[in-house]
Design an enzyme around this catalytic site. Structure first.
Site, PDB file in Angstrom:
ATOM      1  N   ASN A   1       1.996   4.118   7.494  1.00  0.00           N
ATOM      2  CA  ASN A   1       1.653   2.872   6.818  1.00  0.00           C
ATOM      3  C   ASN A   1       2.563   1.711   7.205  1.00  0.00           C
ATOM      4  O   ASN A   1       2.146   0.558   7.138  1.00  0.00           O
ATOM      5  CB  ASN A   1       1.734   3.099   5.302  1.00  0.00           C
TER       6      ASN A   1
ATOM      7  N   ASP B   1      14.075   3.389   9.737  1.00  0.00           N
ATOM      8  CA  ASP B   1      13.299   2.334  10.388  1.00  0.00           C
ATOM      9  C   ASP B   1      12.407   3.022  11.409  1.00  0.00           C
ATOM     10  O   ASP B   1      12.910   3.719  12.306  1.00  0.00           O
ATOM     11  CB  ASP B   1      14.262   1.354  11.072  1.00  0.00           C
TER      12      ASP B   1
ATOM     13  N   LYS C   1      -2.745  -2.591  16.868  1.00  0.00           N
ATOM     14  CA  LYS C   1      -3.698  -1.738  16.164  1.00  0.00           C
ATOM     15  C   LYS C   1      -4.735  -1.156  17.117  1.00  0.00           C
ATOM     16  O   LYS C   1      -5.170  -0.009  16.928  1.00  0.00           O
ATOM     17  CB  LYS C   1      -4.376  -2.520  15.036  1.00  0.00           C
TER      18      LYS C   1
ATOM     19  N   THR D   1       9.567   6.982   3.222  1.00  0.00           N
ATOM     20  CA  THR D   1      10.554   6.302   4.044  1.00  0.00           C
ATOM     21  C   THR D   1      10.609   4.831   3.675  1.00  0.00           C
ATOM     22  O   THR D   1       9.587   4.186   3.436  1.00  0.00           O
ATOM     23  CB  THR D   1      10.267   6.435   5.554  1.00  0.00           C
TER      24      THR D   1
ATOM     25  N   THR E   1      -2.226  -6.771  -0.848  1.00  0.00           N
ATOM     26  CA  THR E   1      -0.923  -6.173  -0.565  1.00  0.00           C
ATOM     27  C   THR E   1       0.011  -7.274  -0.088  1.00  0.00           C
ATOM     28  O   THR E   1      -0.338  -8.449  -0.105  1.00  0.00           O
ATOM     29  CB  THR E   1      -1.043  -5.095   0.519  1.00  0.00           C
TER      30      THR E   1
ATOM     31  N   LEU F   1       0.818  -1.205   0.000  1.00  0.00           N
ATOM     32  CA  LEU F   1       0.000   0.000   0.000  1.00  0.00           C
ATOM     33  C   LEU F   1       0.856   1.261   0.000  1.00  0.00           C
ATOM     34  O   LEU F   1       0.537   2.238  -0.686  1.00  0.00           O
ATOM     35  CB  LEU F   1      -0.925  -0.006   1.221  1.00  0.00           C
TER      36      LEU F   1
ATOM     37  N   TYR G   1      -0.899  -8.641  16.847  1.00  0.00           N
ATOM     38  CA  TYR G   1      -1.213  -7.691  15.775  1.00  0.00           C
ATOM     39  C   TYR G   1      -2.430  -6.863  16.167  1.00  0.00           C
ATOM     40  O   TYR G   1      -2.412  -5.631  16.057  1.00  0.00           O
ATOM     41  CB  TYR G   1      -1.481  -8.450  14.480  1.00  0.00           C
TER      42      TYR G   1
ATOM     43  N   SER H   1      -4.855   1.515   9.693  1.00  0.00           N
ATOM     44  CA  SER H   1      -5.262   0.519  10.668  1.00  0.00           C
ATOM     45  C   SER H   1      -6.014  -0.596   9.946  1.00  0.00           C
ATOM     46  O   SER H   1      -5.791  -0.838   8.762  1.00  0.00           O
ATOM     47  CB  SER H   1      -6.116   1.175  11.762  1.00  0.00           C
TER      48      SER H   1
END
Length: 292
Positions: free
Chosen positions: A95, A68, A164, A44, A195, A26, A160, A146
């Site tokens: 992201n 990072d 979030k 980045t 993705t 993404l 995970y 998110s």
């Protein structure tokens, strides 16, 4: 410097973007779409050559910063270099992140700290780095990428989900803190998209045979890591279009549902939570209308 009210601070017609995790998935698609639209991007990446092709194609409108997001000083340096290059930032997209499959019992300390450092603390370091600039300008938009998994939780995705959920918690507080400064905050709750998240972006804890039956029930296989074939969700271009439309609109919801499957997933998660609360007869939902 005076600060303009939020309603007088829309995103400029050709905003300058700051996109983390821009090397693939993404992030790369958002970067490409902005550049194709004649906008400028500070992207980045963790590898200097990750966007070499786009850097050659858009030398005057793309600034690649190696950083990072787990490293606070590196994030600050990336933000400073982007502002030095283009003079300002308008839209900041957090992201960078990845998934982790592992039952709570299976996840080791390194894995737990790694995903929290990336998915939760990374966006925090970015927000802290950009906010002095955005507040001083009285404008800007922070978009937190998110998931519908920030509303509910799924077995074997607990760490995970936790990252979030934390991201959404501090982002809601952040929105209330900076709205008077003309800074807008959005949490984009994505459904399933094609993705790298479920492919190369997925990490796996060392499996225990005690959870093999659960994995078979959830994923159709106990094999870890799983094999991925074919599309893993809706085209990523659909997510890019929805995000760009939201960013360019003068206003919109704090929580943005992205993807055709997102509303049903959120509805199911909230319904399950309300049913759990309903075990307490003091809990009433929907709340009764206020009387005067």
């Amino acid at each position: 410097m005076s600060v303009r009210p939020a309603e007088e601070s829309p995103v400029t017609e050709r905003p300058v973007w700051f996109v983390t995790g821009a090397g693939r998935g993404l992030g790369r698609a958002l970067t490409r779409a902005a550049l194709d639209a004649g906008e400028r991007v500070v992207a980045t990446v963790r590898r200097a050559d990750a966007l070499a092709d786009l850097d050659r194609e858009f030398p005057s409108t793309l600034h690649v910063a190696v950083a990072d997001v787990r490293e606070r000083d590196a994030v600050r340096a990336a933000v400073a270099s982007g502002i030095a290059r283009f003079g300002r930032l308008d839209v900041v997209v957090n992201n960078a992140g990845y998934g982790l499959v592992g039952a709570i019992e299976e996840v080791d300390e390194t894995e737990a700290r790694g995903i929290v450092d990336t998915n939760l603390l990374g966006p925090l370091w970015v927000a802290q780095a950009v906010l002095p600039h955005l507040r001083a300008r009285g404008a800007g938009h922070i978009v937190q990428i998110s998931t519908t998994g920030a509303v509910g939780a799924m077995p074997t995705l607990g760490l995970y989900n936790a990252g979030k959920w934390g991201l959404e918690g501090f982002s809601q507080a952040l929105a209330g803190e900076v709205s008077r400064s003309g800074v807008r905050v959005t949490v984009a709750q994505l459904g399933g998209f094609d993705t790298d998240w479920a492919g190369s972006g997925m990490h796996f804890a060392s499996p225990s045979a005690d959870y093999d039956d659960l994995r078979r029930e959830l994923f159709g296989t106990a094999e870890v890591p799983w094999r991925t074939e074919g599309p893993l969700g809706a085209p990523v271009a659909e997510a890019v279009e929805a995000l760009r439309r939201h960013v360019h609109a003068p206003d919109g919801p704090f929580r943005l549902l992205v993807g055709a499957d997102a509303p049903d997933q959120v509805t199911a998660a909230l319904q399950a939570r309300c049913e759990d609360y309903a075990a307490d007869d003091r809990f009433v939902w929907p709340a009764p209308a206020a009387t005067t």
